[in-house]
Motif scaffolding. Sequence first.
Motif, PDB file in Angstrom:
ATOM      1  N   LEU A  16       6.524  87.759   7.999  1.00  0.00           N
ATOM      2  CA  LEU A  16       5.103  87.544   8.042  1.00  0.00           C
ATOM      3  C   LEU A  16       3.482  88.287   6.850  1.00  0.00           C
ATOM      4  N   VAL A 104      -2.965  94.694  12.697  1.00  0.00           N
ATOM      5  CA  VAL A 104      -1.361  94.751  12.440  1.00  0.00           C
ATOM      6  C   VAL A 104      -0.650  94.407  13.115  1.00  0.00           C
ATOM      7  N   ILE A 108       2.554  92.952  14.104  1.00  0.00           N
ATOM      8  CA  ILE A 108       3.922  92.592  13.558  1.00  0.00           C
ATOM      9  C   ILE A 108       4.935  93.145  14.576  1.00  0.00           C
ATOM     10  N   ARG A 109       4.635  93.837  15.760  1.00  0.00           N
ATOM     11  CA  ARG A 109       6.072  93.345  17.071  1.00  0.00           C
ATOM     12  C   ARG A 109       5.859  92.193  17.760  1.00  0.00           C
ATOM     13  N   ARG A 112       7.610  89.803  15.025  1.00  0.00           N
ATOM     14  CA  ARG A 112       9.571  91.108  14.730  1.00  0.00           C
ATOM     15  C   ARG A 112      10.086  90.129  13.184  1.00  0.00           C
ATOM     16  N   VAL A 116       7.992  91.369   6.002  1.00  0.00           N
ATOM     17  CA  VAL A 116       6.613  91.968   6.107  1.00  0.00           C
ATOM     18  C   VAL A 116       6.130  91.595   4.327  1.00  0.00           C
ATOM     19  N   VAL A 142      -1.110  97.676   6.201  1.00  0.00           N
ATOM     20  CA  VAL A 142      -0.322  96.810   6.627  1.00  0.00           C
ATOM     21  C   VAL A 142       0.737  98.196   6.187  1.00  0.00           C
ATOM     22  N   ILE A 146       3.410  99.988   8.903  1.00  0.00           N
ATOM     23  CA  ILE A 146       4.635  99.198   9.529  1.00  0.00           C
ATOM     24  C   ILE A 146       5.570 101.167   9.547  1.00  0.00           C
ATOM     25  N   THR A 150       4.590 100.963  13.761  1.00  0.00           N
ATOM     26  CA  THR A 150       4.906  99.814  14.534  1.00  0.00           C
ATOM     27  C   THR A 150       5.746 100.070  15.132  1.00  0.00           C
ATOM     28  N   TYR A 167       8.980  97.891  16.755  1.00  0.00           N
ATOM     29  CA  TYR A 167      10.054  97.486  15.707  1.00  0.00           C
ATOM     30  C   TYR A 167      10.016  97.835  14.841  1.00  0.00           C
ATOM     31  N   VAL A 169      10.404  97.434  10.589  1.00  0.00           N
ATOM     32  CA  VAL A 169      10.439  96.493   9.831  1.00  0.00           C
ATOM     33  C   VAL A 169      11.581  96.423   8.954  1.00  0.00           C
ATOM     34  N   LEU A 172       9.008  95.114   2.707  1.00  0.00           N
ATOM     35  CA  LEU A 172       7.518  94.819   2.971  1.00  0.00           C
ATOM     36  C   LEU A 172       7.790  94.783   1.345  1.00  0.00           C
TER      37      LEU A 172
END
Length: 252
Positions: A16, A104, A108-109, A112, A116, A142, A146, A150, A167, A169, A172
């Motif tokens: 993403l 955001v 992201i969730r 997944r 990112v 972001v 994260i 997130t 979730y 991540v 990054l």
Amino acid sequence: MPRGGLPGPHDVGKVLAFGAHPDDLDFGVAGTVSAWVAQGIEVHYGIMTDGDAGGFDPAHRAEIVAMRRDEQRAAAARVGVSEVHFLGYPDGYLEPTHEVQRDVVRLIRMLRPDVVIAQHPERNWSSLQMSHPDHLASGEAVTRAIYPATENPYAYPELEEAGFAAYRVPWLWLYGAPEERVNHVVDITDHVEAKLEAIRVHLSQHPDIAATERFVRARLAATAAGAGLQAGRLAEAFHVVTVNSPETIAGF
């Protein structure tokens, strides 16, 4: 080298990538995206603003948002990206507010991703244009989203209730980084034409295509040379941060 190492080609299935404006991702990461898509990796774009403050022709003001969305979808398609998510914030007014962070986190969730991508939240004094306030705000939003939001089910609990489960991540990747932060480059020589095709689509922003292409190629060549790649190679630069590796425990 980031803690936990860089993801291998078999570790990444979905990416993403966030940009503050339509065209940011094309200038920053489209070569890397093209290479990933060629490997079968699924890539989504998240565009923070509508780009309504962009463009040069006064005759375009009434339709500039629609134009830039169309340009971004077409540019994404040039590198194999079919899913572009527009968050719809006003161009030039982006801040890392909780409203933005929540959007955001939701995206992201929902997706997944394994990686990112975002703009670097630190100002790059060697190129102030790369540090447009919206770029910095996008990167900061972001990064804050994260960690921890997130991966914390109690952050924005309405998202958890709506089915967007917490979730973690793994990685990054930040672009537009100050030179001292760069710890990874991607050789995009075989994908530079796809990147340039994506940039060419943004005619509302860059009518002098020849000058734009010369600038982009020179920057990519300088990045490759700085990383010690063979003469003639072209590369994109990143500050890669391992967020959650197998060794990561809660809060550390």
